[in-house]
Design a protein around this motif. Structure first.
Motif, PDB file in Angstrom:
ATOM      1  N   SER A   1       0.857  -1.197   0.000  1.00 40.54           N
ATOM      2  CA  SER A   1       0.000   0.000   0.000  1.00 40.54           C
ATOM      3  C   SER A   1       0.889   1.241   0.000  1.00 40.54           C
ATOM      4  O   SER A   1       2.060   1.176   0.367  1.00 40.54           O
ATOM      5  N   THR A   2       0.298   2.338  -0.418  1.00 35.15           N
ATOM      6  CA  THR A   2       1.032   3.612  -0.379  1.00 35.15           C
ATOM      7  C   THR A   2       0.559   4.365   0.862  1.00 35.15           C
ATOM      8  O   THR A   2      -0.651   4.429   1.105  1.00 35.15           O
ATOM      9  N   PRO A   3       1.480   4.943   1.624  1.00 30.91           N
ATOM     10  CA  PRO A   3       1.042   5.633   2.843  1.00 30.91           C
ATOM     11  C   PRO A   3       0.114   6.815   2.533  1.00 30.91           C
ATOM     12  O   PRO A   3       0.269   7.463   1.499  1.00 30.91           O
ATOM     13  N   ALA A   4      -0.820   7.054   3.443  1.00 29.38           N
ATOM     14  CA  ALA A   4      -1.700   8.225   3.295  1.00 29.38           C
ATOM     15  C   ALA A   4      -0.865   9.483   3.550  1.00 29.38           C
ATOM     16  O   ALA A   4       0.111   9.435   4.302  1.00 29.38           O
ATOM     17  N   PRO A   5      -1.234  10.602   2.904  1.00 28.48           N
ATOM     18  CA  PRO A   5      -0.439  11.827   3.120  1.00 28.48           C
ATOM     19  C   PRO A   5      -0.549  12.347   4.548  1.00 28.48           C
ATOM     20  O   PRO A   5      -1.622  12.330   5.130  1.00 28.48           O
ATOM     21  N   LYS A   6       0.572  12.792   5.083  1.00 31.37           N
ATOM     22  CA  LYS A   6       0.524  13.442   6.403  1.00 31.37           C
ATOM     23  C   LYS A   6       0.315  14.944   6.197  1.00 31.37           C
ATOM     24  O   LYS A   6       0.287  15.419   5.049  1.00 31.37           O
ATOM     25  N   ALA A   7       0.214  15.676   7.288  1.00 30.88           N
ATOM     26  CA  ALA A   7       0.011  17.129   7.169  1.00 30.88           C
ATOM     27  C   ALA A   7       1.270  17.772   6.581  1.00 30.88           C
ATOM     28  O   ALA A   7       2.382  17.338   6.881  1.00 30.88           O
ATOM     29  N   PRO A   8       1.110  18.806   5.744  1.00 30.89           N
ATOM     30  CA  PRO A   8       2.299  19.474   5.186  1.00 30.89           C
ATOM     31  C   PRO A   8       3.062  20.224   6.269  1.00 30.89           C
ATOM     32  O   PRO A   8       2.478  20.613   7.278  1.00 30.89           O
ATOM     33  N   PRO A   9       4.381  20.417   6.061  1.00 34.04           N
ATOM     34  CA  PRO A   9       5.134  21.165   7.073  1.00 34.04           C
ATOM     35  C   PRO A   9       4.694  22.623   7.116  1.00 34.04           C
ATOM     36  O   PRO A   9       4.177  23.147   6.129  1.00 34.04           O
ATOM     37  N   SER A  10       4.887  23.254   8.257  1.00 31.66           N
ATOM     38  CA  SER A  10       4.571  24.680   8.331  1.00 31.66           C
ATOM     39  C   SER A  10       5.736  25.388   9.020  1.00 31.66           C
ATOM     40  O   SER A  10       6.590  24.738   9.627  1.00 31.66           O
ATOM     41  N   ASN A  11       5.749  26.703   8.924  1.00 32.23           N
ATOM     42  CA  ASN A  11       6.858  27.448   9.536  1.00 32.23           C
ATOM     43  C   ASN A  11       6.686  27.572  11.040  1.00 32.23           C
ATOM     44  O   ASN A  11       5.570  27.715  11.532  1.00 32.23           O
ATOM     45  N   VAL A  12       7.804  27.505  11.755  1.00 34.45           N
ATOM     46  CA  VAL A  12       7.756  27.729  13.199  1.00 34.45           C
ATOM     47  C   VAL A  12       8.243  29.147  13.451  1.00 34.45           C
ATOM     48  O   VAL A  12       8.995  29.714  12.651  1.00 34.45           O
ATOM     49  N   SER A  13       7.798  29.723  14.551  1.00 32.67           N
ATOM     50  CA  SER A  13       8.302  31.067  14.829  1.00 32.67           C
ATOM     51  C   SER A  13       9.683  30.930  15.478  1.00 32.67           C
ATOM     52  O   SER A  13       9.976  29.929  16.120  1.00 32.67           O
ATOM     53  N   TRP A  14      10.518  31.890  15.272  1.00 35.14           N
ATOM     54  CA  TRP A  14      11.865  31.814  15.848  1.00 35.14           C
ATOM     55  C   TRP A  14      12.264  33.163  16.437  1.00 35.14           C
ATOM     56  O   TRP A  14      11.740  34.199  16.064  1.00 35.14           O
ATOM     57  N   ASP A  15      13.179  33.066  17.362  1.00 36.82           N
ATOM     58  CA  ASP A  15      13.601  34.234  18.122  1.00 36.82           C
ATOM     59  C   ASP A  15      14.654  35.003  17.324  1.00 36.82           C
ATOM     60  O   ASP A  15      15.780  34.528  17.161  1.00 36.82           O
ATOM     61  N   CYS A  16      14.279  36.195  16.851  1.00 36.90           N
ATOM     62  CA  CYS A  16      15.238  36.918  16.007  1.00 36.90           C
ATOM     63  C   CYS A  16      16.103  37.876  16.829  1.00 36.90           C
ATOM     64  O   CYS A  16      16.770  38.738  16.273  1.00 36.90           O
ATOM     65  N   THR A  17      16.084  37.693  18.153  1.00 33.81           N
ATOM     66  CA  THR A  17      16.915  38.594  18.983  1.00 33.81           C
ATOM     67  C   THR A  17      18.204  37.911  19.446  1.00 33.81           C
ATOM     68  O   THR A  17      19.053  38.544  20.054  1.00 33.81           O
ATOM     69  N   ILE A  18      18.329  36.594  19.182  1.00 39.75           N
ATOM     70  CA  ILE A  18      19.544  35.919  19.665  1.00 39.75           C
ATOM     71  C   ILE A  18      20.522  35.691  18.502  1.00 39.75           C
ATOM     72  O   ILE A  18      20.113  35.677  17.337  1.00 39.75           O
ATOM     73  N   PRO A  19      21.823  35.514  18.809  1.00 36.00           N
ATOM     74  CA  PRO A  19      22.815  35.336  17.734  1.00 36.00           C
ATOM     75  C   PRO A  19      22.474  34.143  16.845  1.00 36.00           C
ATOM     76  O   PRO A  19      22.252  33.035  17.343  1.00 36.00           O
ATOM     77  N   THR A  20      22.432  34.401  15.542  1.00 35.79           N
ATOM     78  CA  THR A  20      21.916  33.408  14.599  1.00 35.79           C
ATOM     79  C   THR A  20      22.877  33.215  13.431  1.00 35.79           C
ATOM     80  O   THR A  20      23.366  34.189  12.857  1.00 35.79           O
ATOM     81  N   GLY A  21      23.116  31.957  13.075  1.00 39.14           N
ATOM     82  CA  GLY A  21      23.921  31.644  11.894  1.00 39.14           C
ATOM     83  C   GLY A  21      23.018  31.083  10.797  1.00 39.14           C
ATOM     84  O   GLY A  21      21.859  30.741  11.041  1.00 39.14           O
ATOM     85  N   LEU A  22      23.565  30.995   9.597  1.00 42.99           N
ATOM     86  CA  LEU A  22      22.797  30.485   8.457  1.00 42.99           C
ATOM     87  C   LEU A  22      23.412  29.166   7.988  1.00 42.99           C
ATOM     88  O   LEU A  22      24.620  29.097   7.735  1.00 42.99           O
ATOM     89  N   LEU A  23      22.586  28.127   7.900  1.00 45.81           N
ATOM     90  CA  LEU A  23      23.039  26.846   7.357  1.00 45.81           C
ATOM     91  C   LEU A  23      22.479  26.703   5.946  1.00 45.81           C
ATOM     92  O   LEU A  23      21.272  26.850   5.733  1.00 45.81           O
ATOM     93  N   VAL A  24      23.364  26.440   4.984  1.00 48.80           N
ATOM     94  CA  VAL A  24      22.921  26.320   3.589  1.00 48.80           C
ATOM     95  C   VAL A  24      23.310  24.942   3.076  1.00 48.80           C
ATOM     96  O   VAL A  24      24.394  24.438   3.387  1.00 48.80           O
ATOM     97  N   THR A  25      22.409  24.328   2.324  1.00 49.32           N
ATOM     98  CA  THR A  25      22.676  22.995   1.777  1.00 49.32           C
ATOM     99  C   THR A  25      22.491  23.022   0.260  1.00 49.32           C
ATOM    100  O   THR A  25      21.950  23.974  -0.301  1.00 49.32           O
TER     101      THR A  25
END
Ligand SMILES: Cc1cc2nc3c(=O)[nH]c(=O)nc-3n(C[C@H](O)[C@H](O)[C@H](O)COP(=O)(O)OP(=O)(O)OC[C@H]3O[C@@H](n4cnc5c(N)ncnc54)[C@H](O)[C@@H]3O)c2cc1C
Length: 416
Positions: free
Chosen positions: A241-265
């Motif tokens: 059988s083929t699995p039923a679709p799960k819920a699509p991903p959504s954005n989470v809120s994030w804290d833009c006041t703390i030191p943040t780096g960028l990961l790129v793939t």
């Protein structure tokens, strides 16, 4: 340096070259594309299609940029075939995202097939003959050569190839998908795995794709004319059988006041949408996952394309962030990113959302390590994916009806 749009050797893995190719192809993306796109004229002569897939796959050029450039020159109706093809990619990405078990099962089957290849001499010989282009089926052997020397095959050739692999050579589809993923410059976990499943009759249940001799002769303009030897039946491959679709991903809120780096793939090499807001990351690190595309050796041409694309992205990020971007690769890549994050004092990394595949598998391990040091990894979905993926629940034809709505949501023109 000037390049011909359709050179199939010497692909230049830069965003600038991708945009140049897009501009050169855009005039042909209307009625001409709809009429001629199925003709495969052979290596160096793929004039009726864009050959943009290596750039789009790595998001050196974005789907919305491609659609936007084409709709700037053609009406939605005239360009609908081309726009739909671009959306096939979006659909496959979304379809797999909603069904992660399909990717997991495919990788598990490949592991088991690795053992079968060690034990079953007949299977190994047939597989080696296919990968070596020594089947005696002239067109198939020529496509093996083209794939290995250029890293590209026309869509129609991919369909015929997969069909012959499965129904004539009677080899497991998963081995064919793995062969493509090791050799295609555009090798993509969703488009590739699901297209192979589609040919095998696993995507549209029971509906297989049979490569017919007359169809190959017509659409290769008689470059190939296989008079015998191709299977005339294509019984669907079965799965429970083929699995039923799960819920699509959504954005989470994030804290833009703390030191943040960028990961790129290598899944998204134009992360400018994460650089423009007030919470700009302090510096960036790139992680390479190319070696994880297969348990077998990925072709040097694929590495060359990805390495060139990473270098291009690094120089763009260096200027945008005014800092030195690092590249992490090989067996210490995860520890490299962890050390870099801690040395920079970042308390979180943001990254363009990483869709299902080898890169996501690698970054999941990274995320666990970062987590154990109290560092968060925040994936951010692009509007394009956010608007499209929720509709990848059924077949493409149902998804296709939503294209005008999706285009409106991302502020691109549509017919209605
Ligand atoms: C067995 C098989 C395996 C495939 N594996 C891959 C893969 O690993 N990576 C990949 O990007 N595509 C894959 N495809 C889809 C398709 O063959 C390629 O995207 C296309 O040939 C790329 O050439 P182009 O850029 O000249 O396409 P064009 O015809 O110019 O189309 C423009 C863009 O639309 C997208 N696109 C077009 N057709 C398709 C399609 N059928 N499915 C998904 N996206 C499409 C691509 O991003 C492409 O660059 C596969 C198809 C088959 C049948």
């Amino acid at each position: 340096m000037t390049t011909t749009r359709n050179e199939t050797t010497g692909w230049i893995p830069s965003r600038a070259n991708g945009l140049e190719r897009l501009q050169a192809f855009a005039p042909k993306a209307g009625a001409a594309y709809a009429k001629l796109r199925n003709y495969d004229l052979g290596p160096g002569a793929h004039d009726h299609v864009s050959t943009l897939s290596p750039w789009i796959r790595h998001r050196l050029v974005l789907e919305e940029e491609v659609v936007s450039a084409v709709l700037a020159r053609h009406s939605f109706t005239a360009a609908s075939k081309f726009v739909q093809e671009v959306f096939w990619r979006t659909y496959w990405k979304g379809w797999l995202e909603l069904r992660p078990a399909v990717w997991k099962d495919y990788r598990q089957r490949l592991r088991l097939l690795g053992t079968d290849l060690d034990r079953d001499r007949d299977l190994r010989q047939r597989w080696e003959a296919a990968e070596g282009g020594r089947t005696g089926i002239t067109c198939f052997d020529a496509w093996v050569e083209e794939l290995k020397t250029t890293g590209y095959l026309h869509n129609h050739a991919r369909m015929w190839f997969a069909s012959i692999w499965i129904f004539t050579l009677k080899l497991p589809w998963e081995l064919g998908a793995d062969f493509f993923l090791r050799n295609l410059l555009d090798g993509d976990p969703a488009s590739n795995t699901l297209s192979w499943r589609w040919v095998a009759g696993l995507q549209t249940k029971g509906k297989t794709y049979l490569a017919r001799a007359d169809n190959i002769a017509k659409f290769t303009k008689n470059r190939f004319n296989p008079t015998s030897g191709l299977s005339t039946v294509a019984d669907p491959v079965l799965e429970p059988s083929t699995p039923a679709p799960k819920a699509p991903p959504s954005n989470v809120s994030w804290d833009c006041t703390i030191p943040t780096g960028l990961l790129v793939t290598e899944e998204d090499l134009y992360p400018d949408f994460l650089l423009s807001n007030a919470a700009r990351p302090g510096a960036a690190v790139l992680i390479r996952a190319t070696e994880h595309r297969s348990a077998l050796k990925v072709s040097p041409a694929v590495f060359r394309f990805v390495d060139g694309a990473l270098a291009d992205t690094r120089s763009r990020l260096d200027s945008a962030l005014d800092s030195e971007t690092e590249i992490a690769q090989g067996s210490h890549a995860i520890d490299h990113v962890l050390d870099w994050t801690r040395q920079n004092g970042f308390r979180q990394l943001v990254t363009p959302y990483i869709p299902i595949g080898p890169t996501a598998d690698l970054v999941r391990m990274l995320s666990n390590k970062l987590g154990s040091h109290g560092i968060g990894l925040i994936p951010i979905l692009r509007c394009w994916d956010k608007a499209s993926w929720p509709y990848a629940t059924h077949g493409f034809f149902k998804f296709r009806e939503k294209i005008p709505k999706i285009l409106r949501q991302v502020s691109l023109p549509s017919a209605n």
